[in-house]
Write a protein that holds these residues in place. Structure first.
Motif, PDB file in Angstrom:
ATOM      1  N   LEU A 264      37.241  54.732 -21.587  1.00  0.00           N
ATOM      2  CA  LEU A 264      37.801  55.374 -23.092  1.00  0.00           C
ATOM      3  C   LEU A 264      36.968  54.197 -24.553  1.00  0.00           C
ATOM      4  N   PHE A 265      36.226  53.059 -24.318  1.00  0.00           N
ATOM      5  CA  PHE A 265      36.331  52.083 -24.694  1.00  0.00           C
ATOM      6  C   PHE A 265      33.955  52.452 -24.504  1.00  0.00           C
ATOM      7  N   PHE A 266      33.940  52.793 -23.196  1.00  0.00           N
ATOM      8  CA  PHE A 266      32.257  52.850 -22.754  1.00  0.00           C
ATOM      9  C   PHE A 266      32.261  54.079 -23.471  1.00  0.00           C
ATOM     10  N   ILE A 267      32.897  55.718 -23.498  1.00  0.00           N
ATOM     11  CA  ILE A 267      32.084  56.329 -24.354  1.00  0.00           C
ATOM     12  C   ILE A 267      32.534  56.173 -25.537  1.00  0.00           C
TER      13      ILE A 267
ATOM     14  N   VAL B  16      21.595  39.483 -15.834  1.00  0.00           N
ATOM     15  CA  VAL B  16      21.406  39.748 -17.449  1.00  0.00           C
ATOM     16  C   VAL B  16      22.858  39.606 -17.845  1.00  0.00           C
ATOM     17  N   TRP B  17      23.438  40.070 -18.024  1.00  0.00           N
ATOM     18  CA  TRP B  17      25.011  39.781 -19.188  1.00  0.00           C
ATOM     19  C   TRP B  17      25.203  38.498 -18.564  1.00  0.00           C
ATOM     20  N   ARG B  18      25.582  38.826 -16.973  1.00  0.00           N
ATOM     21  CA  ARG B  18      26.286  36.989 -16.720  1.00  0.00           C
ATOM     22  C   ARG B  18      25.816  36.245 -16.675  1.00  0.00           C
ATOM     23  N   TRP B  19      24.978  36.254 -17.726  1.00  0.00           N
ATOM     24  CA  TRP B  19      24.535  34.772 -17.939  1.00  0.00           C
ATOM     25  C   TRP B  19      24.880  35.150 -19.787  1.00  0.00           C
ATOM     26  N   ILE B  20      24.581  35.469 -20.063  1.00  0.00           N
ATOM     27  CA  ILE B  20      24.573  35.721 -21.406  1.00  0.00           C
ATOM     28  C   ILE B  20      26.127  35.504 -21.797  1.00  0.00           C
ATOM     29  N   PHE B  21      26.784  36.170 -20.862  1.00  0.00           N
ATOM     30  CA  PHE B  21      28.343  35.705 -20.988  1.00  0.00           C
ATOM     31  C   PHE B  21      28.632  34.637 -20.791  1.00  0.00           C
ATOM     32  N   SER B  22      28.421  34.119 -19.924  1.00  0.00           N
ATOM     33  CA  SER B  22      28.303  32.768 -19.109  1.00  0.00           C
ATOM     34  C   SER B  22      29.397  31.767 -19.766  1.00  0.00           C
TER      35      SER B  22
ATOM     36  N   ILE C  99      30.645  46.144 -23.400  1.00  0.00           N
ATOM     37  CA  ILE C  99      29.537  45.350 -24.272  1.00  0.00           C
ATOM     38  C   ILE C  99      28.170  45.508 -23.270  1.00  0.00           C
ATOM     39  N   ALA C 100      28.198  45.401 -22.318  1.00  0.00           N
ATOM     40  CA  ALA C 100      27.052  45.359 -21.185  1.00  0.00           C
ATOM     41  C   ALA C 100      26.728  46.882 -20.485  1.00  0.00           C
ATOM     42  N   ALA C 101      27.908  47.831 -20.573  1.00  0.00           N
ATOM     43  CA  ALA C 101      27.994  48.819 -20.431  1.00  0.00           C
ATOM     44  C   ALA C 101      27.113  50.772 -21.020  1.00  0.00           C
ATOM     45  N   VAL C 102      27.731  49.622 -22.707  1.00  0.00           N
ATOM     46  CA  VAL C 102      27.325  50.343 -23.753  1.00  0.00           C
ATOM     47  C   VAL C 102      25.591  50.179 -23.672  1.00  0.00           C
TER      48      VAL C 102
ATOM     49  N   ALA D 194      28.614  48.599  -9.376  1.00  0.00           N
ATOM     50  CA  ALA D 194      27.451  47.497  -8.722  1.00  0.00           C
ATOM     51  C   ALA D 194      27.681  46.633 -10.284  1.00  0.00           C
ATOM     52  N   LEU D 195      27.547  47.424 -11.390  1.00  0.00           N
ATOM     53  CA  LEU D 195      27.543  46.395 -12.389  1.00  0.00           C
ATOM     54  C   LEU D 195      28.734  45.865 -12.873  1.00  0.00           C
ATOM     55  N   ILE D 196      30.106  46.119 -12.371  1.00  0.00           N
ATOM     56  CA  ILE D 196      30.801  44.895 -12.779  1.00  0.00           C
ATOM     57  C   ILE D 196      30.847  44.125 -11.732  1.00  0.00           C
ATOM     58  N   TYR D 197      31.017  44.381 -10.150  1.00  0.00           N
ATOM     59  CA  TYR D 197      30.730  43.342  -8.835  1.00  0.00           C
ATOM     60  C   TYR D 197      29.604  42.278  -9.174  1.00  0.00           C
ATOM     61  N   SER D 198      28.180  42.536  -9.736  1.00  0.00           N
ATOM     62  CA  SER D 198      27.086  41.583 -10.324  1.00  0.00           C
ATOM     63  C   SER D 198      28.006  40.968 -11.152  1.00  0.00           C
TER      64      SER D 198
END
Length: 306
Positions: free
Chosen positions: A81-84, A126-132, A178-181, A246-250
């Motif tokens: 929902l929020f991604f779309i 990359v976003w894992r580093w940002i939101f760590s 946020i990363a997916a959007v 892939a996005l969520i697992y990584s």
């Protein structure tokens, strides 16, 4: 007549490798997954011994009764929902800005489309580093460190490690959304921009002469004309959201207490880490059904219009 028959045979000969490959590696494997999902095949010993009993829909019933899978479905719903909505809002806004051809518009188009050229694995890393989040409050990292340097320490929080939820919405999903959007808003922008540049500008000018505001032009002219494009974007984005493994697992994995878990992650862990082959196959078939619920009505409607 012989020539047409010869052409038909030639066409069939050219297409036959693709047809055979599709039949085996797509529909054959789907059928095999359905078969496994109806068996009692949840241990590696049964894989070796070949003792797999038919249990019907028990795997599906047990799956929907599991708390983890229920959490996965809620996470998928909110993420989709929020991604779309995020991709549509940002993509449409960018397309409206670029449609006026500001200075450097071609460079900006490529810049906004660039994230789509990156794999979900790279985006997640990359976003894992940002939101760590780091160790709050003494050792913040990523964006929390930026907040500290800007004197906005009150905005620091655990991001994808947070276990707080509201109305079954795990706030840890915010970082993933946020990363997916960020990666796919450029897709919506490109589709809308192509549609906007195909609209007769005399129609817009006539509306302006009649005193229509920018908001009225958007809601009463541009958006209705772009409705088919918007619907297509929604279908594609919804399909992408169901395949965001892939996005969520990584980026986060299943997260603490499964706060960022989705069916695809659960399927991977059940099949390849726990040797629960029937459970993994059942999850795969549920995912296939969810994709079908999105794609089939759209295809049927498209065929009717044609």
């Amino acid at each position: 007549m012989k020539r047409k028959h010869k052409e038909s045979l030639t066409s069939l000969a050219i297409l036959s490798p693709s047809i055979i490959t599709l039949a085996i590696f797509v529909y054959g494997f789907i059928g095999r997954s359905v078969q496994i999902s109806l068996l009692d095949w949840d241990t590696f010993t049964k894989f070796i011994m070949g003792a797999k009993d038919y249990v019907g829909l028990e795997n599906y019933i047990g799956l929907f009764q599991e708390e983890r899978f229920q959490t996965d479905l809620w996470n998928t719903l909110y993420f989709t929902l929020f991604f779309i909505l995020g991709c549509l809002a940002i993509g449409i806004l960018l397309s409206l800005i670029l449609n006026n051809k500001p200075k450097g518009s071609y460079f900006l188009q490529n810049l906004y489309l660039f994230p789509m050229a990156i794999s979900f694995v790279v985006t997640g890393t990359v976003w894992r580093w940002i939101f760590s989040p780091g160790r709050l409050p003494n050792d913040p990292r990523g964006i929390n460190l930026l907040f500290e340097r800007l004197g906005l320490g009150s905005l620091q929080w655990g991001w994808f490690t947070s276990t707080f939820s509201f109305l079954n919405f795990n706030v840890a999903l915010i970082a993933v959304i946020i990363a997916a959007v960020w990666q796919f808003s450029g897709y919506t922008m490109a589709m809308w921009l192509a549609g906007l540049r195909g609209i007769d500008q005399q129609l817009i000018e006539a509306a302006r002469i009649d005193g229509a505001s920018k908001w009225q032009i958007f809601t009463q002219i541009l958006f209705p004309i772009q409705k088919p494009i918007t619907l297509s974007a929604i279908i594609v984005l919804a399909h992408v959201s169901l395949k965001a493994f892939a996005l969520i697992y990584s980026m986060t994995g299943s997260g603490p207490n499964n706060v960022t878990d989705i069916p695809a992650v659960y399927m991977f862990e059940a099949t390849f880490r726990s040797n629960r082959y029937s459970t993994g196959s059942a999850i795969a078939i549920v995912l296939l059904a969810m994709v079908g619920l999105l794609i089939i009505p759209y295809l049927v409607n498209s065929f009717k219009e044609e």
